[in-house]
Design a protein around this motif. Structure first.
Motif, mmCIF file in Angstrom:
data_model
loop_
_atom_site.group_PDB
_atom_site.id
_atom_site.type_symbol
_atom_site.label_atom_id
_atom_site.label_comp_id
_atom_site.label_asym_id
_atom_site.label_seq_id
_atom_site.Cartn_x
_atom_site.Cartn_y
_atom_site.Cartn_z
ATOM 1 N N ARG A 22 0.833 -1.201 0.000
ATOM 2 C CA ARG A 22 0.000 0.000 0.000
ATOM 3 C C ARG A 22 0.872 1.257 0.000
ATOM 4 O O ARG A 22 0.640 2.205 -0.752
ATOM 5 C CB ARG A 22 -0.921 -0.036 1.234
ATOM 6 C CG ARG A 22 -2.088 0.904 1.163
ATOM 7 C CD ARG A 22 -2.970 0.582 -0.017
ATOM 8 N NE ARG A 22 -4.318 1.064 0.174
ATOM 9 C CZ ARG A 22 -5.196 1.207 -0.799
ATOM 10 N NH1 ARG A 22 -4.860 0.902 -2.039
ATOM 11 N NH2 ARG A 22 -6.404 1.619 -0.555
ATOM 12 N N HIS A 25 2.529 1.654 -3.330
ATOM 13 C CA HIS A 25 1.513 2.139 -4.290
ATOM 14 C C HIS A 25 1.362 3.666 -4.179
ATOM 15 O O HIS A 25 1.314 4.369 -5.173
ATOM 16 C CB HIS A 25 0.197 1.421 -3.977
ATOM 17 C CG HIS A 25 -1.017 1.903 -4.695
ATOM 18 N ND1 HIS A 25 -1.290 1.588 -6.004
ATOM 19 C CD2 HIS A 25 -2.060 2.659 -4.260
ATOM 20 C CE1 HIS A 25 -2.447 2.134 -6.357
ATOM 21 N NE2 HIS A 25 -2.932 2.785 -5.314
ATOM 22 N N HIS A 37 2.767 1.759 -9.913
ATOM 23 C CA HIS A 37 1.593 2.107 -9.099
ATOM 24 C C HIS A 37 0.509 1.025 -9.243
ATOM 25 O O HIS A 37 -0.048 0.549 -8.242
ATOM 26 C CB HIS A 37 1.093 3.467 -9.580
ATOM 27 C CG HIS A 37 -0.115 3.996 -8.897
ATOM 28 N ND1 HIS A 37 -0.095 4.491 -7.605
ATOM 29 C CD2 HIS A 37 -1.391 4.138 -9.340
ATOM 30 C CE1 HIS A 37 -1.315 4.904 -7.286
ATOM 31 N NE2 HIS A 37 -2.120 4.706 -8.318
HETATM 32 FE FE LIG Z 1 -4.845 3.768 -5.245
#
Ligand SMILES: [Fe+2]
Length: 140
Positions: A22, A25, A37
């Motif tokens: 996360r 990302h 991403h």
């Molecule tokens: Fe996102």
């Protein structure tokens, strides 16, 4: 009953992968931003998809989750560039899969924990796919 230390290690390894994917990302930048991403988002989605099922299966076998498993690995990301983040996530997926296999091997009575063994196999399949995506992104 389930080995509590192993259950804790497993939830921690899964959560460390999820929160790291996360953060990768959100933070990745540079020339390969968009594909990285998307890749890190897919890793996050895949790894988090069965969290609830895993916790519920472990609860059914006598394990009580705590905040400790969900704290994340801590520290800083190694970089905001895609390659170091890919290498970091490869490490987290590898650790997670090793913990899954340790848990599967530790289940003594397979008939009492058939659901857990089945779930571990599904999670290993997901992990194998993630390792493929990460290795392909490194040109391997
Ligand atoms: Fe996102």
């Amino acid at each position: 009953m389930i080995d509590s230390m192993l259950a804790r290690d497993l939830l921690k390894a899964q959560n460390d992968l999820i929160i790291s994917a996360r953060l990768a990302h959100w933070n990745v930048r540079g020339p390969n931003f968009y594909e990285s991403h998307l890749l890190f988002g897919r890793i996050y989605d895949t790894a988090s998809e069965k969290v609830d099922t895993l916790v519920e299966v472990l609860r059914g076998l006598g394990y009580n989750p705590t905040f400790q498993e969900f704290g994340g690995p801590g520290g800083e990301l190694p970089s905001y560039s895609c390659m170091p983040l890919i290498e970091m996530l490869t490490g987290y997926v590898t650790s997670y899969m090793a913990t899954l296999l340790r848990m599967r091997d530790a289940v003594k009575d397979k008939s009492m924990a058939a659901g857990l063994v089945n779930l571990i196999e599904q999670l290993c399949e997901d992990g194998t796919t993630l390792l493929y995506l990460l290795s392909a992104a490194q040109g391997l």
